[in-house]
Scaffold this active site. Structure first.
Site, PDB file in Angstrom:
ATOM      1  N   THR A   1       1.143   1.491  -1.663  1.00  0.00           N
ATOM      2  CA  THR A   1       1.658   0.336  -2.422  1.00  0.00           C
ATOM      3  C   THR A   1       1.272  -1.022  -1.834  1.00  0.00           C
ATOM      4  O   THR A   1       1.556  -2.048  -2.437  1.00  0.00           O
ATOM      5  CB  THR A   1       3.196   0.396  -2.507  1.00  0.00           C
TER       6      THR A   1
ATOM      7  N   ILE B   1     -10.342 -13.360  14.126  1.00  0.00           N
ATOM      8  CA  ILE B   1      -9.054 -12.668  13.964  1.00  0.00           C
ATOM      9  C   ILE B   1      -9.292 -11.421  13.124  1.00  0.00           C
ATOM     10  O   ILE B   1      -9.750 -11.504  11.989  1.00  0.00           O
ATOM     11  CB  ILE B   1      -8.004 -13.586  13.296  1.00  0.00           C
TER      12      ILE B   1
ATOM     13  N   LYS C   1      -9.119   8.286  -7.402  1.00  0.00           N
ATOM     14  CA  LYS C   1      -7.846   8.856  -6.936  1.00  0.00           C
ATOM     15  C   LYS C   1      -6.972   9.184  -8.152  1.00  0.00           C
ATOM     16  O   LYS C   1      -6.624   8.304  -8.930  1.00  0.00           O
ATOM     17  CB  LYS C   1      -7.126   7.848  -6.029  1.00  0.00           C
TER      18      LYS C   1
END
Length: 496
Positions: A342, A42, A78
Site C-alpha cells: 500500500t 541522500i 501482479k
C-alpha cells in the site's frame, strides 16, 4: 491574510516526490510553478516494488504508455498476493485483485456459495476467481471483453527507484524544475509559522507558497520543523525492522507477490524481469538482526546480487498530514509495513486528494481539516486490514503469533470481524481502499467461517443454485485457453 498559491516546492525526490511533481504539473499546468529539491547524496528507501490496481489509473492519467513503463522499470504483472503459513504453518491462500463469482441477485455472491457449500458443492470461493485461476497456472493475457465476469484487475511489480527516475524525466519535460542540493535550514514566517523558504547548504534559497514534505522518515518539514506529533501504532503492529536483499531473477516469473509467514514475522518475494526483491519483516522484541539475517538468507530461491540492507521503522502516522502550508506525502506522513503493497498507493491517493482540494487563492482551515480527516480514515482502514492478517491466526508455534491473536484490536476492525463471523457480510468504510472482495478473501483465508448466510440465497431451489454456480465456474475458465505463461506474455507484449 490569504496568500495565492503560485509555487509548490517539493522537498525530496524518490517515488513520493516525483509522483507528486508529475501529477501536480499535469493537472495544474502553467498556473503553478513546481520545484523539487533532492540530493544524489541522500539514498532513498526504494524497496516498494509491488502495487495495487489504482496505479494503472495514475499512469494512464499521466499519459504513460504501459509498454514503456514496464520496459523502463523492469516491471511484471501482479494479479494477487499469495499468503503462505498465515493461518497455520503449511497452508496458503490468495488475496487476488479480482472479485469471485458474479452478481446473482440481492445479496453478495459469497452467500449463494455458502449455502451451496453447506449442501455439498465441492468448490472453494477461489474457483470462481479468474485472477486466482491464472495465478495457479502462472499465466496472464489481456482480455478484450466488456463482460464483468471476465474482469481481471491487475497491478505491477516494478523497481521503484527506476519508476522515480522515469517520472523525473516526464516531470522535467513537463516543466518541473529540479534543484540538486541538501536542505540546510528551513525558514518560517514569524507570525503564522508557515514555511517560507528552504535554504540549501550552498546558500541557495528556494521560496514557495505550498510545501510538500517528501523527505521520507526524517520528515524534515512536518515533524522536525512544524513539530507535528507522530501517532505510534506499534502496540497493534509490533514489527519495527526489515532486512531487504536483491537476488537473481527466478527462471519463471510468478504473476503474484509471495508473503511467507514464519514463526516471528514474514518474508516477501517480488518478481521483476531483471531480478527478485526479497525481504524479511520482524520485531526486535521477538527476533534479533542476526537471526533475521540467517532466516532471510536461508530462504532465498536465487543467488544474492547485493548486500542485505536494514530498514528500521515505527508503524503509525503523523497526527496531521497537512499542517499550515505543508503537506506530508510518502514516508514523512506515516509508515505501514508492506504486507498489502500500500505504500505507493498512499502516495498516489495523497497527491490526488491534494489536487482535489488544491487551494487557489489561499489555504483555508476547513480544507486542511477535510484533507486530514480523509487521510486519517484511509490510514486507519489499511492499518486494520493489516492487523486482520496477524490477529486472525491459529498458529501456536511462538509467542509472537499467540500474542497477536490475543491482543485487543481497534473497535472498527472488531465490528467488521463480528459482522462477517455472524452473517457473512462486510462493513464498508468510505475511504477504505480495499473492496469487499479483499476483506472476504483474507477473512476466509485466515479461517473465519460465517455462522449464517443471507436468507435471499435460499430463494432459488438448491439444484438450480448448484447448476448456476457450476455455470459461473465454467464461464470463469473460458479465457484460460487464451492465456500465456507470464514470461511469454511479457516477451510478446514488450517486443510489439
Amino acid at each position: 491574510m490569504h496568500h495565492p498559491i503560485k509555487k509548490v516546492v517539493i522537498a525530496g525526490g524518490g517515488t513520493a516526490g516525483w509522483m507528486a511533481a508529475s501529477l501536480l504539473k499535469k493537472v495544474l499546468g502553467a498556473q503553478i510553478e513546481v520545484e523539487l529539491v533532492e540530493s544524489e547524496d541522500i539514498g532513498i528507501v526504494g524497496v516498494g516494488e509491488a502495487t495495487i490496481p489504482p496505479i494503472q489509473t495514475f499512469n494512464q492519467f499521466l499519459g504513460i504508455d504501459e509498454k514503456d513503463f514496464l520496459r523502463e522499470t523492469n516491471g511484471t504483472i501482479k494479479l494477487a498476493i499469495k499468503f503462505e503459513n498465515w493461518r497455520v504453518d503449511g497452508e496458503s491462500y490468495f488475496h487476488t485483485f479480482g472479485a469471485p463469482g458474479a452478481n446473482m441477485g440481492f445479496c453478495n455472491f459469497q452467500h449463494y456459495w455458502m449455502r451451496a457449500s453447506q449442501q455439498g458443492l465441492n468448490k472453494s470461493l477461489w474457483d470462481f476467481d479468474l485472477n486466482y485461476l491464472c495465478c495457479k497456472d502462472g499465466t496472464f493475457n489481456k482480455i478484450n471483453s466488456q463482460n464483468p465476469i471476465f474482469d481481471m484487475p491487475y497491478a505491477y511489480h516494478f523497481d521503484s527507484a527506476l519508476y522515480g527516475r522515469f517520472l523525473r524525466k516526464l516531470s522535467e519535460q513537463a516543466g518541473v524544475k529540479r534543484t540538486e542540493g541538501i536542505i540546510d535550514k528551513i525558514q518560517q514566517c514569524e507570525k503564522s509559522g508557515h514555511i517560507t523558504a528552504l535554504k540549501l547548504k550552498d546558500g541557495t534559497e528556494i521560496l514557495g507558497d505550498l510545501f510538500v514534505d517528501c523527505t521520507g522518515t526524517r520528515a524534515l518539514l512536518m515533524q522536525k520543523t512544524l513539530g507535528v506529533k507522530y501517532e505510534d501504532w506499534s502496540h497493534y503492529l509490533p514489527a519495527d525492522s526489515a532486512l531487504a536483499v536483491q537476488t537473481e531473477r527466478h527462471e519463471t516469473t510468478a504473476p503474484y507477490t509471495r508473503s511467507i509467514a514464519h514463526d516471528k514475522g514474514w518474508q516477501w518475494r517480488i518478481p521483476l524481469t531483471h531480478r527478485n526483491g526479497n525481504g524479511i519483516v520482524f520485531s526486535q522484541q521477538y527476533m534479533n538482526d542476526d537471526d533475521a539475517h540467517q532466516r532471510l538468507v536461508n530462504n532465498l530461491d536465487t543467488k544474492m546480487v547485493n548486500d542485505v540492507r536494514k530498514i528500521s521503522f515505527n508503524t503509525g502516522r503523523t497526527t496531521e498530514q497537512w499542517h499550515k502550508n505543508v503537506v506530508a506525502i510518502g514516508l514523512s506522513s506515516g509508515f505501514l509495513e508492506p504486507l498489502e503493497s500500500t505504500s505507493i498507493h498512499l502516495i498516489q491517493s495523497a497527491v490526488v486528494r491534494l489536487l482535489k482540494l488544491f487551494p487557489h487563492q489561499g489555504i483555508e482551515q476547513s480544507v486542511i481539516d477535510l484533507y486530514n480527516e480523509e487521510s486519517k480514515v484511509e490510514y486507519e482502514t489499511i492499518r486494520d486490514f493489516i492487523i486482520l492478517h496477524y490477529h486472525v491466526n491459529e498458529r501456536t508455534d511462538s509467542d509472537f503469533w499467540i500474542n497477536m491473536r490475543e491482543m485487543s484490536i481497534p473497535s472498527r476492525l472488531q465490528n467488521k470481524i463480528d459482522v462477517f463471523s455472524q452473517v457473512g457480510n462486510m462493513l464498508n468504510d468510505q475511504h477504505d481502499i480495499f473492496r469487499d472482495a479483499s476483506w472476504l478473501q483474507v477473512m476466509l483465508g485466515q479461517g473465519l467461517t460465517p455462522k449464517d448466510y443471507h436468507p435471499a440465497a435460499n430463494v432459488p431451489p438448491i439444484d438450480q443454485l448448484q447448476q448456476a454456480l457450476e455455470q459461473i465456474a465454467e464461464a470463469k475458465k473460458q479465457p484460460l485457453a487464451k492465456m500465456l505463461a507470464h514470461d511469454e506474455f511479457l516477451k510478446h507484449y514488450l517486443s510489439a
